[in-house]
Design an enzyme around this catalytic site. Structure first.
Site, PDB file in Angstrom:
ATOM      1  CG  ASP A 181     -22.052 -15.289  91.777  1.00 19.36           C
ATOM      2  OD1 ASP A 181     -22.618 -16.326  92.545  1.00 19.36           O
ATOM      3  OD2 ASP A 181     -21.105 -14.725  90.563  1.00 19.36           O
ATOM      4  CG  HIS A 252     -23.545 -18.015  89.887  1.00 17.61           C
ATOM      5  ND1 HIS A 252     -22.265 -18.497  90.409  1.00 17.61           N
ATOM      6  CD2 HIS A 252     -22.754 -19.095  88.761  1.00 17.61           C
ATOM      7  CE1 HIS A 252     -21.505 -19.499  90.696  1.00 17.61           C
ATOM      8  NE2 HIS A 252     -21.849 -19.807  88.972  1.00 17.61           N
ATOM      9  CD  GLU A 319     -19.324 -22.456  88.221  1.00 16.48           C
ATOM     10  OE1 GLU A 319     -18.432 -23.064  88.167  1.00 16.48           O
ATOM     11  OE2 GLU A 319     -19.781 -21.465  88.852  1.00 16.48           O
TER      12      GLU A 319
END
Length: 553
Positions: A181, A252, A319
């Site tokens: 991440d 990410h 995302e």
């Protein structure tokens, strides 16, 4: 449940007359051909807890165990993960449809012996009595999982092995391991050593959620060597658990870009100045849509496939902000070259590339439901986290789904209102709320419902800085979740007996105590589980999390 207090609840449990089977120094434990790891595992855990030798013996007749024995056998007439456990006064016979079925039956047998059977050394000499009963059981879903985020806060290998034992004790069979991440890269890649030399470490950490003014000024990091991961995978396999690795693409990815700046959108930002992110939320720094980046991640995934033999590889896909792509001449040229409609389809191009790449190697891609944006890749499965809608759309389109909606089974979300809960983020989701979770929404019926492989509870660790903190968030809610995904007789929330479950939890808390789990008590956090302000934190004016619960401290 006839007073057996089993979690998860079995399909059928019928008491037999008699006093049950007493285990003593003469008791034998016999594992027949094909029963796999269940025999050695059961001998190890019960031997440690009881002090009994439980040596091997001879098999009994077809319909029962040899006198004075616990006997494990295969019965191909049962489902592969199903089992039948018959306990009489003179012995116990455990039949499984396959090695996994035998193993899940062994977990039930351990529960029947009481909470002291979960300890690592004997507290008493006995008696150790299995109640006289016949139990027949099989799981509702084939995917019964927990996602553990080790990227935001690193969990050392021993902690992961411990959680594999806890998953097995609850008959869960998937560990989704979130390895990369913005805040950390946790898997050693031989070809690209900077991913861990640089990407596994951040200089400090925000303490609390995004609105918190508190900072832990200590560096944080860690990673798993490839041998660590081989050990984790082998340990899981002995417990019939599949480890699904997650390598985030294309968002990410700030930790990877900090290690190798050429992975970023270098025509938009000076990626050489990036560091591993010390904050939470969604970083704007995403992978550049170049052939060099594709080759880099193909090389990463080649090593991932060496370590993780399971069918699925999770590539994230969630995302992914598009701002840098909109500003990047390189990204816009790639959109034009490929004839794409825009940045959403560019993200889909990333996903489709790795879908084909994995399929060519006999694997399957799974990603968060954002991979639906711009068109779902052929053969991809979906982890539906933004509610049920993505999973419903995917299933109706003929794709497999794992349900993990944020509103129901995100275990980082707080368990009660008020100012006692440590680091309150997200929705309030109580033990009762999780128990009412239903993985198959009413919009899916027939063959579309069969596209739901199962469900998983997600454990994101932004606010979980220690093993005790993870325990607090996960338990006891994982016990409610395991019953939802295992118990065939509870396929609708209306069929679930909440009072009965809570009654059985009374016994289950004793098992968790014996296992050393720092769970949240039913009547609220203990004093040392409440929110502190550690001395090594820097503070400013107290703020509120984004969704407006009480102050962070």
């Amino acid at each position: 449940m006839n007073g057996l207090d089993l979690i998860p609840a079995p399909t059928r449990a019928v008491p037999h007359p008699g006093e049950g089977f007493v285990l003593d120094e003469t008791t034998r434990l016999t594992a027949g051909p094909g029963t796999g790891s269940a025999g050695p595992w059961l001998r190890a855990v019960l031997g440690a807890a009881t002090g009994l030798p439980l040596g091997p013996g001879e098999p009994g007749p077809d319909d029962r165990a040899a006198a004075g024995s616990v006997e494990l056998r295969l019965d191909p007439a049962l489902p592969a993960e199903g089992y039948r456990l018959t306990v009489r006064q003179d012995g116990a016979l455990l039949l499984g449809g396959g090695p996994a079925g035998v193993f899940w039956g062994a977990q039930t047998l351990r529960q029947l012996l009481g909470s002291d059977a979960f300890r690592r050394a004997p507290l008493r000499r006995g008696p150790w009595t299995l109640p006289a009963v016949e139990i027949e059981d099989a799981p509702r879903f084939g995917w019964r999982g927990m996602m553990l985020d080790v990227a935001r806060h690193f969990m050392p290998k021993e902690g992961v092995l411990r959680y594999l034992d806890l998953l097995a004790a609850h008959k869960l069979n998937v560990l989704h391991l979130h390895l990369t991440d913005d805040q950390g890269w946790r898997i050693d890649i031989r070809r690209y050593p900077k991913l861990t030399e640089v990407g596994a470490w951040r200089s400090r950490t925000r303490y609390g959620h995004r609105a918190s003014p508190l900072w832990d000024e200590r560096p944080h990091g860690g990673y798993y060597t490839q041998d660590d991961l081989r050990e984790i995978v082998a340990y899981a396999a002995d417990r019939h658990i599949t480890v699904v690795p997650e390598i985030d693409i294309p968002g990410h990815s700030q930790a990877a870009i900090a290690a190798y700046p050429e992975l970023g959108n270098t025509d938009v930002v000076d990626t050489s100045a990036l560091t591993v992110w010390d904050d939470w939320g969604v970083s704007p720094h995403v992978l550049a849509p170049t052939d060099a980046v594709l080759r880099f991640y193909e090389h990463v995934l080649e090593e991932v496939l060496e370590l993780f033999p399971g069918q699925f590889v999770h590539i994230g896909g969630d995302e992914c902000p598009k701002d840098q792509w909109r500003a990047s001449a390189t990204a816009q040229a790639r959109i034009k070259e490929l004839g794409l409609a825009g940045e959403d389809e560019l993200q889909s191009w990333f996903i489709r590339h790795f879908d084909r790449w994995l399929a060519d190697r006999g694997r399957r891609l799974i990603g968060w439901d954002e991979i639906l944006e711009g068109g779902l890749a052929d053969g991809a499965a979906v982890s539906s986290w933004r509610g049920y809608a993505g999973g419903v759309s995917a299933a109706l389109a003929g794709h497999d789904v794992v349900m993990c909606p944020e509103q129901q089974v995100y275990l980082d979300h707080r368990q009660a209102p008020g100012d006692q809960e440590p680091m309150p983020i997200g929705f309030v989701r109580t033990l009762e709320d999780v128990y009412r979770f239903e993985p198959v929404p009413p919009q899916l019926t027939g063959g579309h419902a069969e596209r739901v492989l199962g469900a998983q509870a997600n454990v994101w660790t932004e606010v979980m800085e220690s093993a005790q903190r993870v325990d607090y968030q996960v338990f006891p809610r994982l016990a409610a979740f395991c019953e939802v995904v295992w118990s065939r007789g509870l396929s609708a929330p209306a069929e679930r007996d909440l009072a009965g479950f809570q009654g059985r939890m009374t016994a289950h808390y004793g098992r968790l105590d014996a296992l050393g789990v720092a769970y949240r008590p039913a009547d609220g956090p203990l004093p040392w589980q409440r929110r502190p302000v550690p001395e090594h934190m820097t503070t400013g004016q107290l703020g509120r999390p984004i969704d407006g619960p009480p102050p962070i401290v």
